[in-house]
Scaffold this motif. Structure first.
Motif, PDB file in Angstrom:
ATOM      1  N   SER A  67      39.347  37.365  22.100  1.00 40.05           N
ATOM      2  CA  SER A  67      37.937  36.947  22.063  1.00 40.05           C
ATOM      3  C   SER A  67      37.652  36.207  20.766  1.00 40.05           C
ATOM      4  O   SER A  67      38.108  36.625  19.697  1.00 40.05           O
ATOM      5  N   ALA A  68      36.906  35.105  20.869  1.00 41.61           N
ATOM      6  CA  ALA A  68      36.455  34.375  19.681  1.00 41.61           C
ATOM      7  C   ALA A  68      35.271  35.111  19.071  1.00 41.61           C
ATOM      8  O   ALA A  68      34.377  35.589  19.793  1.00 41.61           O
ATOM      9  N   LEU A  69      35.248  35.225  17.761  1.00 40.56           N
ATOM     10  CA  LEU A  69      34.173  35.903  17.052  1.00 40.56           C
ATOM     11  C   LEU A  69      33.626  34.992  15.958  1.00 40.56           C
ATOM     12  O   LEU A  69      34.317  34.060  15.514  1.00 40.56           O
ATOM     13  N   VAL A 127      30.009  40.560  12.194  1.00 42.82           N
ATOM     14  CA  VAL A 127      30.865  39.891  13.176  1.00 42.82           C
ATOM     15  C   VAL A 127      30.188  39.944  14.540  1.00 42.82           C
ATOM     16  O   VAL A 127      29.803  41.026  15.006  1.00 42.82           O
ATOM     17  N   LEU A 128      30.054  38.779  15.196  1.00 45.51           N
ATOM     18  CA  LEU A 128      29.344  38.700  16.468  1.00 45.51           C
ATOM     19  C   LEU A 128      30.156  37.935  17.496  1.00 45.51           C
ATOM     20  O   LEU A 128      30.917  37.015  17.148  1.00 45.51           O
ATOM     21  N   LEU A 129      29.970  38.293  18.752  1.00 35.54           N
ATOM     22  CA  LEU A 129      30.521  37.526  19.855  1.00 35.54           C
ATOM     23  C   LEU A 129      29.660  36.289  20.083  1.00 35.54           C
ATOM     24  O   LEU A 129      28.490  36.263  19.691  1.00 35.54           O
ATOM     25  N   PRO A 130      30.199  35.235  20.730  1.00 36.07           N
ATOM     26  CA  PRO A 130      29.396  34.035  20.982  1.00 36.07           C
ATOM     27  C   PRO A 130      28.093  34.350  21.720  1.00 36.07           C
ATOM     28  O   PRO A 130      27.039  33.787  21.394  1.00 36.07           O
ATOM     29  N   GLY A 131      28.144  35.239  22.708  1.00 37.91           N
ATOM     30  CA  GLY A 131      26.936  35.607  23.435  1.00 37.91           C
ATOM     31  C   GLY A 131      25.898  36.267  22.544  1.00 37.91           C
ATOM     32  O   GLY A 131      24.684  36.052  22.715  1.00 37.91           O
ATOM     33  N   ARG A 189      28.505  26.542  11.602  1.00 38.49           N
ATOM     34  CA  ARG A 189      28.280  26.950  10.220  1.00 38.49           C
ATOM     35  C   ARG A 189      28.635  28.417   9.979  1.00 38.49           C
ATOM     36  O   ARG A 189      28.341  28.964   8.909  1.00 38.49           O
ATOM     37  N   MET A 190      29.221  29.050  10.972  1.00 40.71           N
ATOM     38  CA  MET A 190      29.689  30.439  10.829  1.00 40.71           C
ATOM     39  C   MET A 190      31.209  30.450  10.686  1.00 40.71           C
ATOM     40  O   MET A 190      31.899  29.566  11.215  1.00 40.71           O
ATOM     41  N   GLN A 191      31.708  31.422   9.953  1.00 43.44           N
ATOM     42  CA  GLN A 191      33.158  31.569   9.817  1.00 43.44           C
ATOM     43  C   GLN A 191      33.734  32.105  11.125  1.00 43.44           C
ATOM     44  O   GLN A 191      33.220  33.071  11.688  1.00 43.44           O
ATOM     45  N   GLN A 192      34.793  31.470  11.601  1.00 42.35           N
ATOM     46  CA  GLN A 192      35.379  31.880  12.875  1.00 42.35           C
ATOM     47  C   GLN A 192      36.485  32.895  12.660  1.00 42.35           C
ATOM     48  O   GLN A 192      37.235  32.852  11.674  1.00 42.35           O
ATOM     49  N   CYS A 193      36.610  33.804  13.594  1.00 33.60           N
ATOM     50  CA  CYS A 193      37.711  34.756  13.630  1.00 33.60           C
ATOM     51  C   CYS A 193      37.970  35.106  15.086  1.00 33.60           C
ATOM     52  O   CYS A 193      37.306  34.590  15.984  1.00 33.60           O
ATOM     53  N   TYR A 194      38.941  35.955  15.322  1.00 31.40           N
ATOM     54  CA  TYR A 194      39.248  36.319  16.698  1.00 31.40           C
ATOM     55  C   TYR A 194      39.618  37.795  16.772  1.00 31.40           C
ATOM     56  O   TYR A 194      40.020  38.413  15.775  1.00 31.40           O
ATOM     57  N   GLN A 195      39.466  38.346  17.963  1.00 33.56           N
ATOM     58  CA  GLN A 195      39.750  39.764  18.196  1.00 33.56           C
ATOM     59  C   GLN A 195      40.837  39.910  19.249  1.00 33.56           C
ATOM     60  O   GLN A 195      40.801  39.260  20.290  1.00 33.56           O
ATOM     61  N   LEU A 196      41.827  40.744  18.937  1.00 27.36           N
ATOM     62  CA  LEU A 196      42.887  41.093  19.889  1.00 27.36           C
ATOM     63  C   LEU A 196      42.650  42.514  20.362  1.00 27.36           C
ATOM     64  O   LEU A 196      42.544  43.434  19.547  1.00 27.36           O
ATOM     65  N   LEU A 197      42.591  42.688  21.661  1.00 28.36           N
ATOM     66  CA  LEU A 197      42.369  44.025  22.223  1.00 28.36           C
ATOM     67  C   LEU A 197      43.516  44.357  23.167  1.00 28.36           C
ATOM     68  O   LEU A 197      43.610  43.824  24.275  1.00 28.36           O
ATOM     69  N   PHE A 198      44.416  45.238  22.688  1.00 22.48           N
ATOM     70  CA  PHE A 198      45.509  45.720  23.523  1.00 22.48           C
ATOM     71  C   PHE A 198      45.062  46.994  24.232  1.00 22.48           C
ATOM     72  O   PHE A 198      44.306  47.789  23.668  1.00 22.48           O
ATOM     73  N   PRO A 199      45.530  47.205  25.471  1.00 30.46           N
ATOM     74  CA  PRO A 199      45.127  48.406  26.209  1.00 30.46           C
ATOM     75  C   PRO A 199      45.452  49.683  25.439  1.00 30.46           C
ATOM     76  O   PRO A 199      46.573  49.860  24.960  1.00 30.46           O
ATOM     77  N   GLY A 200      44.453  50.548  25.290  1.00 31.97           N
ATOM     78  CA  GLY A 200      44.670  51.830  24.643  1.00 31.97           C
ATOM     79  C   GLY A 200      44.750  51.775  23.135  1.00 31.97           C
ATOM     80  O   GLY A 200      45.113  52.769  22.506  1.00 31.97           O
ATOM     81  N   PRO A 221      40.697  47.616  18.483  1.00 30.97           N
ATOM     82  CA  PRO A 221      40.674  46.152  18.374  1.00 30.97           C
ATOM     83  C   PRO A 221      41.189  45.684  17.018  1.00 30.97           C
ATOM     84  O   PRO A 221      40.979  46.335  15.996  1.00 30.97           O
ATOM     85  N   ILE A 222      41.861  44.554  17.021  1.00 26.47           N
ATOM     86  CA  ILE A 222      42.376  43.936  15.800  1.00 26.47           C
ATOM     87  C   ILE A 222      41.600  42.649  15.571  1.00 26.47           C
ATOM     88  O   ILE A 222      41.567  41.773  16.438  1.00 26.47           O
ATOM     89  N   ILE A 223      40.970  42.525  14.406  1.00 32.46           N
ATOM     90  CA  ILE A 223      40.174  41.339  14.084  1.00 32.46           C
ATOM     91  C   ILE A 223      40.837  40.587  12.942  1.00 32.46           C
ATOM     92  O   ILE A 223      41.165  41.180  11.905  1.00 32.46           O
ATOM     93  N   LYS A 224      41.046  39.284  13.138  1.00 27.16           N
ATOM     94  CA  LYS A 224      41.671  38.443  12.113  1.00 27.16           C
ATOM     95  C   LYS A 224      40.871  37.161  11.937  1.00 27.16           C
ATOM     96  O   LYS A 224      40.214  36.687  12.863  1.00 27.16           O
ATOM     97  N   LYS A 225      40.963  36.584  10.736  1.00 23.19           N
ATOM     98  CA  LYS A 225      40.206  35.382  10.421  1.00 23.19           C
ATOM     99  C   LYS A 225      40.842  34.152  11.068  1.00 23.19           C
ATOM    100  O   LYS A 225      42.039  34.126  11.339  1.00 23.19           O
ATOM    101  N   GLY A 226      40.014  33.118  11.253  1.00 24.83           N
ATOM    102  CA  GLY A 226      40.498  31.846  11.752  1.00 24.83           C
ATOM    103  C   GLY A 226      40.728  31.833  13.256  1.00 24.83           C
ATOM    104  O   GLY A 226      40.249  32.684  13.994  1.00 24.83           O
TER     105      GLY A 226
END
Length: 586
Positions: A384-386, A407-411, A469-480, A483-488
């Motif tokens: 997911s893009a954050l 940190v926010l989701l696009p929605g 104008r917001m800093q972008q990052c992304y979230q990795l969600l593996f089952p179980g 969540p892992i959040i990283k920049k860029g």
């Protein structure tokens, strides 16, 4: 860590300044060592080598070698002693005792499970989670393994001595030990009270567990347990004492055969297994090369490697001709010039019907999530893009209690902006597709050159300017998992083709770790698929990533593996267009 062979990157003599630093690091890590002991381990004048190696999993490790024997190894800025050092100073680390049959399992890569720990009358040594520990066998204080505690001593007692106790890093009989002179552990007697306790426990039939490789139970631990040899050249002594888990009659029969006969038997086993469990009638005619690559290799038992060149047949075509003429199992025809195919299979053949595939056979088509969870199937992560609230946009998000760094989701970004616009009644009354710009929106979203010119924006423009104008990052969600959040932006898996000497092609794969994919597992799967050698090397400029290299232009095979087996979306794979075009040979 050293259960499988490692690759040596460099082997150099240590510098004077590094020697002093090593001496200081050893003194700090092991305060029980006196200054004289440290000087004997890290002498001033004798040649001491620094060997930088990469383990089979791609970990970078520094090994310090004196008189041909590795004394210490450093991994992730933590220094550990080897068994050679611990044989000189057996009391250097807190030690946990286990039974001799467990040592073979530890050398194979297993961790020490708490049910396999022998508790002395004085109790377990007091350790904290992550502390460096030694492992010994009953009746001998000479350590046979080094690892780290997975929990504190109090927690071990609290869980009733169940679960994983010591994460093993290095053992007697592993490849790091084999890098030295391969001497065996000395015999260092245990205190009388400990010997008495182990005698009583052996009479009761203490259970010993070896973790990842399966439980190992000593049903009747005899009083002569201390006489069990740890030498790898004397396995018969353990078998004579009833430890049948370490060897079967089939293995004894295999040992009586020559390597060529063993490979012939393995070839026939994989052939029958593939016909019975992999090949479907609808697939016929089936190219013999495809049959070998996609079916036979995947039926090879764990711990073994299928190599036709080491068999008596030398070539796949000769083996299949034998299966056709002598066994009458298949029918082979050359449908195209120089290309053979399996056109028919005798599914009712007695040899095929009587073949029983092993229950624990694992195909290379079942990728796993990582070295620690080999039994769990791989599932691609949800990506997911954050967006992170910046200092400039903080006034726009204040009403929603979102401060700088939130940190926010696009929605969620769109919802916050919409609520702000409605709360401040900024929707243009003449045209509701536009939003009027107030001082806050002007400061947050407009450039200086636009201050006097732009007085309203479309909704889409408003949202796009906010997110830009917001800093972008992304979230990795593996089952179980958490969540892992990283920049860029997340980097795609990059597949490229490079030329080596004599214009030979190699395929390079990087960024697998970002998606939770184990590079050694991919290398092994590709090696089975295309029957070509693979190499794992550290990725330049990155500390925790590995570059997978395989001979030839294998882009199509890599793409098939990632798309079909790992089920990764195509948008996260870069370079699929570099595959070899049909009809062209590069």
């Amino acid at each position: 860590m050293f259960a499988k062979p490692f690759r040596v990157k460099s082997n150099t003599a240590i510098k004077g300044s590094d020697r002093r630093k090593l001496r200081a690091d050893v003194s700090a890590a092991f305060p029980a060592l006196s200054a004289d002991h440290v000087s004997s381990l890290v002498p001033n004048k004798e040649e001491l080598n620094v060997v930088k190696v990469y383990t089979h999993k791609g970990d970078a490790v520094t090994v310090y070698v004196l008189h041909r024997n590795p004394l210490f190894f450093e991994a992730e800025k933590q220094i550990y002693p080897t068994v050679y050092t611990l044989w000189q100073f057996p009391d250097l680390l807190p030690a946990f005792a286990t039974w001799p049959p467990v040592v073979q399992k530890l050398a194979g890569g297993a961790d020490l499970m708490l049910p396999g720990v022998v508790v002395p009358p004085q109790g377990l040594p007091e350790v904290k989670q992550g502390d460096c520990c030694a492992i010994t066998v009953v009746r001998n204080r000479a350590p046979v393994a080094v690892g780290t505690a997975t929990m504190s001593t109090a927690e071990m007692r609290g869980v009733g001595m169940k679960g994983r106790g010591i994460s093993v890093l290095h053992t007697y009989m592993d490849t790091l030990w084999a890098f030295g002179d391969k001497s065996g552990p000395p015999s260092i007697s245990a205190p009388d009270s400990e010997e008495l306790a182990t005698e009583e426990q052996s009479e009761e039939g203490e259970e010993a567990s070896s973790g990842a490789d399966g439980d190992l139970t000593t049903d009747t631990c005899c009083p002569d347990l201390q006489e069990l040899s740890l030498n790898p050249g004397e396995p018969e002594q353990e078998e004579d004492r009833g430890h049948e888990d370490d060897g079967t009659e089939e293995e004894e029969e295999q040992e009586d055969k020559s390597p060529q006969e063993q490979m012939d038997a393995l070839l026939l086993h994989c052939f029958l297994h593939a016909l019975k469990c992999k090949v479907k009638k609808s697939e016929l005619p089936l190219l013999t090369s495809t049959f070998l690559r996609n079916h036979m290799f995947s039926c090879c038992p764990n711990g073994k490697q299928l190599d036709i060149k080491k068999s008596s047949y030398k070539k796949l075509s000769k083996f299949l001709q034998s299966m056709q003429k002598q066994h009458h199992l298949v029918e082979i025809k050359e449908l195209n010039k120089g290309v053979e195919s399996i056109v028919d299979v005798d599914w009712k053949h007695p040899e095929l019907r009587s073949f029983c595939p092993p229950e624990d056979s694992v195909s290379e088509e079942a990728p796993t999530e990582g070295s620690g969870d080999r039994d769990r199937p791989y599932h691609p992560p949800e990506i997911s893009a954050l967006y992170v609230v910046s200092a400039r946009l903080e006034p726009l998000f204040q009403d929603s209690q979102k401060r700088k760094g939130a940190v926010l989701l696009p929605g969620e970004v769109r919802t916050v902006v919409t609520e702000y616009v409605k709360k401040n009644e900024l929707v243009d009354e003449q045209n509701k597709n536009y939003v009027n710009i107030n001082p806050t929106l002007c400061d947050c979203l407009l450039e200086k050159s636009e201050y006097q010119e732009v007085d309203r924006l479309k909704w889409d423009d408003l949202f796009s300017r906010t997110m830009a104008r917001m800093q972008q990052c992304y979230q990795l969600l593996f089952p179980g998992q958490e969540p892992i959040i990283k920049k860029g932006h997340i980097e795609p898996i990059d597949i490229s083709v490079a030329s080596r000497g004599s214009n030979k092609k190699v395929t390079l794969i990087k960024n697998l770790e970002l998606y939770g994919i184990d590079p050694p597992a991919v290398a092994t799967a590709l090696q089975h698929r295309v029957q070509a050698s693979t190499v794992l090397t550290p990725l330049p400029g990155s500390k925790d990533r590995v570059l997978v290299q395989i001979q030839g232009n294998q882009v199509q095979q890599v793409g098939s593996l990632l798309l079909d087996q790992y089920q990764l979306p195509r948008r996260y794979i870069q370079g699929l267009d570099k595959g070899q075009k049909p009809g062209k040979k590069k």
